[in-house]
Design a protein around this motif. Structure first.
Motif, short mmCIF file in Angstrom:
data_model
loop_
_atom_site.label_atom_id
_atom_site.label_comp_id
_atom_site.label_asym_id
_atom_site.label_seq_id
_atom_site.Cartn_x
_atom_site.Cartn_y
_atom_site.Cartn_z
N ASP A 91 0.80 -1.23 0.00
CA ASP A 91 0.00 0.00 0.00
C ASP A 91 0.83 1.27 0.00
OD1 ASP A 91 0.94 -0.17 2.59
OD2 ASP A 91 -0.98 0.23 3.54
N ASP A 92 2.13 1.18 0.30
CA ASP A 92 2.97 2.38 0.37
C ASP A 92 4.41 2.02 0.00
OD1 ASP A 92 4.41 4.69 1.01
OD2 ASP A 92 3.21 5.10 2.80
N LEU A 93 4.72 2.10 -1.27
CA LEU A 93 6.03 1.71 -1.76
C LEU A 93 7.13 2.63 -1.23
CD1 LEU A 93 7.09 -0.56 -3.67
CD2 LEU A 93 7.31 1.21 -5.40
N THR A 108 17.57 -3.60 -5.68
CA THR A 108 18.38 -3.96 -6.84
C THR A 108 17.87 -3.35 -8.14
OG1 THR A 108 17.14 -6.01 -7.10
CG2 THR A 108 19.18 -6.11 -5.81
N GLU A 109 16.62 -2.93 -8.13
CA GLU A 109 16.04 -2.29 -9.31
C GLU A 109 14.83 -1.51 -8.86
OE1 GLU A 109 13.91 -3.56 -13.51
OE2 GLU A 109 15.15 -5.03 -12.49
N GLY A 110 14.62 -0.33 -9.48
CA GLY A 110 13.41 0.42 -9.22
C GLY A 110 13.66 1.68 -8.41
N PRO A 111 12.64 2.41 -8.14
CA PRO A 111 11.27 2.03 -8.50
C PRO A 111 10.87 2.54 -9.89
CG PRO A 111 11.24 3.86 -6.92
CD PRO A 111 12.68 3.52 -7.21
N PRO A 112 10.81 1.60 -10.86
CA PRO A 112 10.30 2.01 -12.18
C PRO A 112 8.80 2.27 -12.13
CG PRO A 112 10.68 -0.34 -12.16
CD PRO A 112 11.16 0.19 -10.84
N ILE A 113 8.35 3.11 -13.01
CA ILE A 113 6.92 3.42 -13.09
C ILE A 113 6.41 2.85 -14.40
CG2 ILE A 113 5.21 5.26 -13.26
CD1 ILE A 113 7.12 6.98 -11.56
N ARG A 116 0.52 0.83 -14.83
CA ARG A 116 -0.42 0.50 -13.75
C ARG A 116 0.23 0.30 -12.40
NH1 ARG A 116 -1.23 -4.49 -11.92
NH2 ARG A 116 0.04 -6.11 -12.80
N ARG A 117 1.57 0.40 -12.34
CA ARG A 117 2.21 0.16 -11.05
C ARG A 117 3.59 0.82 -10.98
NH1 ARG A 117 3.63 -4.71 -13.88
NH2 ARG A 117 5.82 -5.19 -13.58
N VAL A 118 4.00 1.07 -9.73
CA VAL A 118 5.36 1.47 -9.42
C VAL A 118 5.95 0.27 -8.71
CG1 VAL A 118 6.80 3.14 -8.21
CG2 VAL A 118 4.58 3.85 -9.11
N ALA A 119 7.19 -0.12 -9.04
CA ALA A 119 7.74 -1.36 -8.51
C ALA A 119 9.18 -1.19 -8.08
CB ALA A 119 7.65 -2.46 -9.56
N LEU A 120 9.59 -2.03 -7.13
CA LEU A 120 11.00 -2.15 -6.79
C LEU A 120 11.30 -3.61 -6.52
CD1 LEU A 120 11.41 -2.63 -3.50
CD2 LEU A 120 10.99 -0.20 -3.43
N ILE A 135 0.03 -0.19 -6.81
CA ILE A 135 -0.83 0.05 -7.97
C ILE A 135 -1.09 1.54 -8.11
CG2 ILE A 135 -3.08 -0.47 -9.01
CD1 ILE A 135 -1.10 -2.89 -8.77
N VAL A 136 -0.98 2.05 -9.33
CA VAL A 136 -1.22 3.45 -9.61
C VAL A 136 -2.73 3.70 -9.60
CG1 VAL A 136 -0.96 5.28 -11.36
CG2 VAL A 136 0.90 3.65 -10.96
N GLN A 137 -3.16 4.67 -8.81
CA GLN A 137 -4.59 4.99 -8.72
C GLN A 137 -5.16 5.35 -10.08
OE1 GLN A 137 -6.55 4.61 -6.10
NE2 GLN A 137 -4.83 3.93 -4.86
N GLY A 138 -6.30 4.79 -10.42
CA GLY A 138 -6.96 5.08 -11.68
C GLY A 138 -6.46 4.25 -12.85
N ALA A 139 -5.42 3.47 -12.64
CA ALA A 139 -4.89 2.64 -13.73
C ALA A 139 -5.78 1.42 -13.92
CB ALA A 139 -3.47 2.19 -13.43
N GLU A 140 -5.85 0.94 -15.15
CA GLU A 140 -6.62 -0.27 -15.41
C GLU A 140 -5.94 -1.46 -14.79
OE1 GLU A 140 -7.91 -1.13 -19.37
OE2 GLU A 140 -8.09 1.00 -19.85
N GLN A 141 -6.70 -2.30 -14.12
CA GLN A 141 -6.16 -3.50 -13.50
C GLN A 141 -6.03 -4.54 -14.58
OE1 GLN A 141 -5.22 -3.42 -10.21
NE2 GLN A 141 -5.82 -1.32 -10.30
#
Length: 141
Positions: A91-93, A108-113, A116-120, A135-141
């Motif tokens: 819930d809070d990257l 080791t990688e990230g946080p790429p955007i 639909r998501r920001v990840a690390l 998960i990016v708010q408003g992005a299609e799941q």
């Protein structure tokens, strides 16, 4: 070959098995991430761990320790087939990334955007890769 679709619906994802080489070290690492042992299977050299929100993993305690936490699927020049990593939704990257820094756990990688998501990505003490997504708010799941 006549290929038919699976007649059973796949309803959810239950867990992933993560092979580790040192039970105590792995338990400490995954407990720090928030997982708690919910079942133990000594005859299978494994356990089940559960997050407070119901996400399950199994640790499998029969892995061989490799130098420098070498990950055969990701670090070898020949890319063998296999599962490369689980991806968890958080819930809070940003809070996770700050905590990882405090714990001296290397991102080791990230946080790429993405769309639909920001990840690390991090690695456990055995070199197993773990992905964490917000998960990016408003992005299609």
């Amino acid at each position: 070959m006549n290929q038919r679709s699976n007649p059973a619906r796949i309803l959810a994802y239950d867990h992933i098995g993560i092979r580790v080489s040192d039970k105590g070290r792995a338990m400490s690492f995954y407990q720090a991430l928030g997982f708690v042992e919910s079942a133990s299977f000594p005859s299978f050299e494994a356990n089940e761990m559960l997050s407070p929100d119901g996400v399950r993993i199994n640790l499998i305690f029969n892995g061989a320790r490799l130098p420098d936490a070498h990950n055969t699927l990701l670090n070898a020049p020949v890319k063998l087939p296999g599962m490369t990593h689980p991806a968890f939704i958080v819930d809070d990257l940003q809070a996770l990334e700050a905590w990882l820094g405090e714990q001296k756990i290397v991102v080791t990688e990230g946080p790429p955007i993405g769309p639909r998501r920001v990840a690390l990505f991090i690695r456990d003490p055995d070199g197993n890769v773990l992905e964490f997504n917000q998960i990016v708010q408003g992005a299609e799941q």
